[in-house]
Design a protein around this motif. Structure first.
Motif, PDB file in Angstrom:
ATOM      1  N   ILE A   1       0.764  -1.212  -0.204  1.00 49.10           N
ATOM      2  CA  ILE A   1      -0.012   0.144   0.026  1.00 49.10           C
ATOM      3  C   ILE A   1       0.926   1.080  -0.009  1.00 49.10           C
ATOM      4  CG2 ILE A   1      -1.518   1.368   1.336  1.00 49.10           C
ATOM      5  CD1 ILE A   1      -2.791  -1.420   2.380  1.00 49.10           C
ATOM      6  N   LEU A   2       1.868   1.359   0.841  1.00 47.07           N
ATOM      7  CA  LEU A   2       2.717   2.474   0.936  1.00 47.07           C
ATOM      8  C   LEU A   2       3.503   2.631  -0.397  1.00 47.07           C
ATOM      9  CD1 LEU A   2       3.919   2.033   4.637  1.00 47.07           C
ATOM     10  CD2 LEU A   2       2.176   3.625   3.702  1.00 47.07           C
ATOM     11  N   GLU A   3       3.880   1.792  -1.131  1.00 47.92           N
ATOM     12  CA  GLU A   3       4.471   1.856  -2.469  1.00 47.92           C
ATOM     13  C   GLU A   3       3.631   2.269  -3.432  1.00 47.92           C
ATOM     14  OE1 GLU A   3       6.842  -1.981  -2.755  1.00 47.92           O
ATOM     15  OE2 GLU A   3       8.425  -0.932  -1.332  1.00 47.92           O
TER      16      GLU A   3
ATOM     17  N   GLU B   1      -6.200  15.126   1.576  1.00 49.83           N
ATOM     18  CA  GLU B   1      -5.152  15.811   2.064  1.00 49.83           C
ATOM     19  C   GLU B   1      -4.490  15.265   3.269  1.00 49.83           C
ATOM     20  OE1 GLU B   1      -7.807  18.111   4.210  1.00 49.83           O
ATOM     21  OE2 GLU B   1      -7.719  17.426   2.252  1.00 49.83           O
ATOM     22  N   ILE B   2      -5.202  14.451   4.113  1.00 50.47           N
ATOM     23  CA  ILE B   2      -4.709  13.745   5.381  1.00 50.47           C
ATOM     24  C   ILE B   2      -4.022  12.363   4.960  1.00 50.47           C
ATOM     25  CG2 ILE B   2      -5.321  12.729   7.478  1.00 50.47           C
ATOM     26  CD1 ILE B   2      -7.502  14.637   7.781  1.00 50.47           C
ATOM     27  N   PHE B   3      -4.556  11.953   3.664  1.00 49.86           N
ATOM     28  CA  PHE B   3      -4.120  10.431   3.536  1.00 49.86           C
ATOM     29  C   PHE B   3      -3.296  10.643   2.375  1.00 49.86           C
ATOM     30  CE2 PHE B   3      -8.204  10.140   5.279  1.00 49.86           C
ATOM     31  CZ  PHE B   3      -8.226   9.174   6.124  1.00 49.86           C
ATOM     32  N   HIS B   4      -2.274  10.001   2.296  1.00 50.37           N
ATOM     33  CA  HIS B   4      -0.981  10.294   1.358  1.00 50.37           C
ATOM     34  C   HIS B   4      -0.890   9.192   0.635  1.00 50.37           C
ATOM     35  CE1 HIS B   4      -0.256  14.298   2.722  1.00 50.37           C
ATOM     36  NE2 HIS B   4      -0.133  13.709   4.240  1.00 50.37           N
ATOM     37  N   TYR B   5      -2.035   8.469   0.420  1.00 46.11           N
ATOM     38  CA  TYR B   5      -1.806   7.166  -0.906  1.00 46.11           C
ATOM     39  C   TYR B   5      -1.749   7.224  -2.037  1.00 46.11           C
ATOM     40  CZ  TYR B   5      -3.058   5.157   3.932  1.00 46.11           C
ATOM     41  OH  TYR B   5      -3.355   4.867   5.229  1.00 46.11           O
ATOM     42  N   LYS B   6      -1.114   6.578  -2.834  1.00 46.83           N
ATOM     43  CA  LYS B   6      -1.256   6.435  -4.315  1.00 46.83           C
ATOM     44  C   LYS B   6      -2.276   6.273  -4.887  1.00 46.83           C
ATOM     45  CE  LYS B   6       4.091   6.574  -4.393  1.00 46.83           C
ATOM     46  NZ  LYS B   6       5.102   5.995  -4.970  1.00 46.83           N
ATOM     47  N   LYS B   7      -3.012   5.407  -4.224  1.00 48.55           N
ATOM     48  CA  LYS B   7      -4.329   4.764  -4.635  1.00 48.55           C
ATOM     49  C   LYS B   7      -5.430   5.132  -3.638  1.00 48.55           C
ATOM     50  CE  LYS B   7      -2.503   0.990  -7.742  1.00 48.55           C
ATOM     51  NZ  LYS B   7      -2.957  -0.291  -8.323  1.00 48.55           N
TER      52      LYS B   7
END
Length: 162
Positions: free
Chosen positions: A74-76, A103-109
């Motif tokens: 997930i982080l990648e 903006e709180i969640f910094h996920y790519k997906k």
């Protein structure tokens, strides 16, 4: 109440155990691919959420290894994060909160919210469909019984499987 993480640990462990039984009988260890294959065949078609077997595998890794919703996949950015609702809390309500606070969640997906109760129900239905498929296919049924006997002998010495 408040045993959601433990419930998810049991659910993901159940999928691991079933995918272990479903893998090729010549294999000795269960892999990500075995988990994803079983999920693709028996969970995704009836889940009703926009997630993939890789998303569920990544969630499984976070829950089983750290009791959190995040994992390396997930982080990648290789899998979407999965968050859970339960009880009378709507997954749509939580999804709305997450979507409104990107903006709180910094996920790519994009994160996806699923109901623990729905997930449990789908895993049970997937298991039932898997059993039905086994019973309908004598060759697979024979294979799974041999596999169970072979693998359970390591755990259940002198059991009914011997």
């Amino acid at each position: 109440e408040k045993l959601q993480v433990q419930a998810l640990i049991l659910l993901y462990s159940l999928i691991d155990a079933i995918s272990f039984l479903a893998m090729d009988s010549n294999k000795k260890t269960n892999t990500r691919t075995d988990f994803m294959n079983w999920v693709d065949n028996y969970i995704i078609p009836i889940l009703g959420y926009d997630i993939t077997s890789l998303d569920l595998y990544a969630a499984r890794c976070g829950i089983l290894h750290a009791s959190i919703a995040e994992s390396k996949l997930i982080l990648e950015g290789n899998a979407a994060p999965i968050f859970y609702s339960w009880g009378n809390k709507s997954p749509l309500e939580l999804q709305g909160i997450i979507d409104a606070n990107k903006e709180i969640f910094h996920y790519k997906k994009k994160p996806v919210v699923i109901s623990i109760e729905v997930f449990l129900s789908v895993v049970i239905r997937g298991w039932e469909r898997y059993q039905k498929d086994l019973l309908a296919d004598e060759k697979s049924n024979s294979k799974i019984l041999k596999t169970i006997k072979k693998r359970s002998g390591l755990i259940f010495k002198n059991s009914v499987w011997e």
